[in-house]
Scaffold this active site. Structure first.
Site, mmCIF file in Angstrom:
data_model
loop_
_atom_site.group_PDB
_atom_site.id
_atom_site.type_symbol
_atom_site.label_atom_id
_atom_site.label_comp_id
_atom_site.label_asym_id
_atom_site.label_seq_id
_atom_site.Cartn_x
_atom_site.Cartn_y
_atom_site.Cartn_z
ATOM 1 N N SER A 9 61.891 -37.709 129.396
ATOM 2 C CA SER A 9 61.730 -37.496 127.949
ATOM 3 C C SER A 9 60.797 -38.561 127.393
ATOM 4 O O SER A 9 61.110 -39.763 127.418
ATOM 5 C CB SER A 9 63.091 -37.597 127.261
ATOM 6 O OG SER A 9 62.897 -37.770 125.876
ATOM 7 N N HIS A 34 59.300 -33.791 129.094
ATOM 8 C CA HIS A 34 60.184 -33.275 128.047
ATOM 9 C C HIS A 34 59.722 -33.887 126.731
ATOM 10 O O HIS A 34 59.677 -35.111 126.572
ATOM 11 C CB HIS A 34 61.625 -33.679 128.371
ATOM 12 C CG HIS A 34 62.636 -33.172 127.392
ATOM 13 N ND1 HIS A 34 63.161 -31.903 127.440
ATOM 14 C CD2 HIS A 34 63.243 -33.779 126.339
ATOM 15 C CE1 HIS A 34 64.045 -31.741 126.468
ATOM 16 N NE2 HIS A 34 64.111 -32.870 125.773
ATOM 17 N N ASP A 36 60.277 -34.176 122.798
ATOM 18 C CA ASP A 36 61.283 -34.018 121.740
ATOM 19 C C ASP A 36 60.607 -33.946 120.387
ATOM 20 O O ASP A 36 60.058 -34.938 119.902
ATOM 21 C CB ASP A 36 62.248 -35.210 121.765
ATOM 22 C CG ASP A 36 63.243 -35.114 122.903
ATOM 23 O OD1 ASP A 36 63.831 -34.036 123.093
ATOM 24 O OD2 ASP A 36 63.440 -36.121 123.609
ATOM 25 N N MET A 38 61.204 -33.545 116.491
ATOM 26 C CA MET A 38 62.288 -33.695 115.498
ATOM 27 C C MET A 38 61.686 -33.685 114.102
ATOM 28 O O MET A 38 60.649 -34.312 113.864
ATOM 29 C CB MET A 38 62.996 -35.036 115.699
ATOM 30 C CG MET A 38 63.575 -35.241 117.072
ATOM 31 S SD MET A 38 64.356 -36.856 117.157
ATOM 32 C CE MET A 38 64.753 -36.930 118.897
ATOM 33 N N HIS A 73 61.279 -29.494 123.288
ATOM 34 C CA HIS A 73 62.646 -29.395 122.761
ATOM 35 C C HIS A 73 62.564 -29.505 121.242
ATOM 36 O O HIS A 73 62.336 -30.582 120.700
ATOM 37 C CB HIS A 73 63.494 -30.523 123.370
ATOM 38 C CG HIS A 73 64.899 -30.565 122.874
ATOM 39 N ND1 HIS A 73 65.732 -31.630 123.138
ATOM 40 C CD2 HIS A 73 65.635 -29.683 122.147
ATOM 41 C CE1 HIS A 73 66.911 -31.401 122.577
ATOM 42 N NE2 HIS A 73 66.880 -30.237 121.964
ATOM 43 N N MET A 75 63.948 -29.780 117.961
ATOM 44 C CA MET A 75 65.111 -30.141 117.129
ATOM 45 C C MET A 75 64.676 -30.013 115.671
ATOM 46 O O MET A 75 64.456 -31.017 114.973
ATOM 47 C CB MET A 75 65.562 -31.559 117.478
ATOM 48 C CG MET A 75 66.276 -31.596 118.823
ATOM 49 S SD MET A 75 66.452 -33.251 119.470
ATOM 50 C CE MET A 75 64.917 -33.386 120.346
ATOM 51 N N MET A 144 73.364 -29.913 125.566
ATOM 52 C CA MET A 144 73.151 -31.291 125.108
ATOM 53 C C MET A 144 74.347 -32.158 125.520
ATOM 54 O O MET A 144 75.502 -31.775 125.325
ATOM 55 C CB MET A 144 72.998 -31.350 123.587
ATOM 56 C CG MET A 144 71.690 -30.805 123.045
ATOM 57 S SD MET A 144 70.205 -31.600 123.707
ATOM 58 C CE MET A 144 70.384 -33.298 123.132
ATOM 59 N N ASP A 178 70.669 -32.968 128.818
ATOM 60 C CA ASP A 178 69.786 -33.890 128.092
ATOM 61 C C ASP A 178 70.615 -34.895 127.308
ATOM 62 O O ASP A 178 71.362 -34.515 126.398
ATOM 63 C CB ASP A 178 68.907 -33.062 127.139
ATOM 64 C CG ASP A 178 67.947 -33.914 126.312
ATOM 65 O OD1 ASP A 178 67.832 -35.125 126.573
ATOM 66 O OD2 ASP A 178 67.313 -33.345 125.405
HETATM 67 O O1 LIG Z 1 66.919 -34.997 123.085
HETATM 68 C C1 LIG Z 1 66.970 -36.195 123.064
HETATM 69 C C2 LIG Z 1 67.535 -36.872 121.894
HETATM 70 O O2 LIG Z 1 67.897 -35.916 120.976
HETATM 71 C C3 LIG Z 1 66.431 -37.013 124.221
HETATM 72 O O3 LIG Z 1 65.679 -36.178 125.075
HETATM 73 C C4 LIG Z 1 67.528 -37.612 125.029
HETATM 74 O O4 LIG Z 1 68.404 -38.335 124.269
HETATM 75 C C5 LIG Z 1 66.987 -38.357 126.232
HETATM 76 O O5 LIG Z 1 67.005 -39.702 126.076
HETATM 77 P P1 LIG Z 1 67.914 -40.670 126.972
HETATM 78 O O6 LIG Z 1 67.725 -40.247 128.394
HETATM 79 O O7 LIG Z 1 67.355 -41.997 126.642
HETATM 80 O O8 LIG Z 1 69.341 -40.452 126.527
#
Ligand SMILES: O=C(CO)[C@H](O)[C@H](O)COP(=O)(O)O
Length: 232
Positions: A9, A34, A36, A38, A73, A75, A144, A178
């Site tokens: 990510s 990945h 993200d 938001m 992803h 969000m 999640m 994730d």
């Molecule tokens: O979707 C996410 C947060 O909403 C991130 O992808 C996820 O938290 C990954 O980070 P880490 O591996 O540091 O937890």
């Protein structure tokens, strides 16, 4: 049959050196990046959007021979709104949240009509069975393992029964986890049947990202093999 897919990510990247860090991930054996997205509305954080994906796609063109898949992803509220822009920017897969749309079936069709793979995510408080009627049309389901919005949170092992139910019902589906994945938590996720592993902090902050990616992959492959599902 399914493959292990490791997707760092980029939320955990040093954004001042994003392009360079993304190359480093693929050079270390990552299958996907990945990304993200938001919007500060669906989740209490703002990250990145189409302009950054567009820049990254110019830096990492699609390739038949090198990994270059962008797993987006989303969000965001109103996920329908961003499908054309993410496709145009270079997204390969568009994961929307079940909680963010009134018509997931129409959204899956819209995503596919823009040439992307379609995936649906559930937050920790959403039961996994909402995905069952959709699963046949999905390229991936995302369970999640933290509340979406921030990297570096603690993995929620109580989400693993959701993963196991999906794997039992849909043996060949890509099932992604994730949040909080790393060397301590990968055994639980792999045993439950997850094959697509998102890891931000664990991979980006590792002394040796290659070693971490291999560790995650080994755990997934071991489980898939024991289920007779590993695509070798
Ligand atoms: O979707 C996410 C947060 O909403 C991130 O992808 C996820 O938290 C990954 O980070 P880490 O591996 O540091 O937890």
């Amino acid at each position: 049959m399914v493959k292990s897919i490791i997707a760092p990510s980029i939320l955990a990247s040093d954004f001042a050196n994003l392009g360079c860090n993304c190359h480093r991930m693929y050079d270390s054996g990552a299958d996907w990046l990945h990304i993200d997205v938001m919007d500060g509305h669906f989740v209490p954080n703002i990250s990145m959007g189409p302009p950054i994906i567009d820049s990254l796609r110019k830096e990492i063109p699609r390739s038949e021979t090198k990994a270059s898949f962008f797993d987006c992803h989303m969000m965001v509220s109103e996920p329908e709104k961003w499908v054309p822009e993410i496709a145009k920017a270079g997204g390969d897969q568009y994961t929307f949240h079940y909680e963010s749309t009134k018509d997931p079936v129409a959204l899956v069709k819209l995503i596919k009509s823009h040439g992307m793979k379609a995936a649906c995510a559930v937050k920790p408080g959403t039961p996994v069975d909402v995905l069952y009627p959709l699963a046949e049309d999905l390229d991936m389901a995302l369970v999640m393992t933290v509340e979406p919005g921030f990297g570096g949170q603690k993995f929620m092992p109580e989400m693993m029964p959701k993963v196991e139910s999906l794997r039992q019902k849909f043996p060949e589906l890509n099932i992604q986890v994730d949040g909080g994945l790393g060397h301590e938590t990968i055994p639980a996720a792999a045993e439950a049947g997850a094959n697509v592993i998102v890891a931000g902090t664990a991979v980006f902050k590792a002394q040796d990202p290659k070693e971490m990616i291999q560790l995650l992959r080994n755990a997934v492959n071991k489980n898939l093999k024991s289920r007779g599902l590993l695509d070798e």
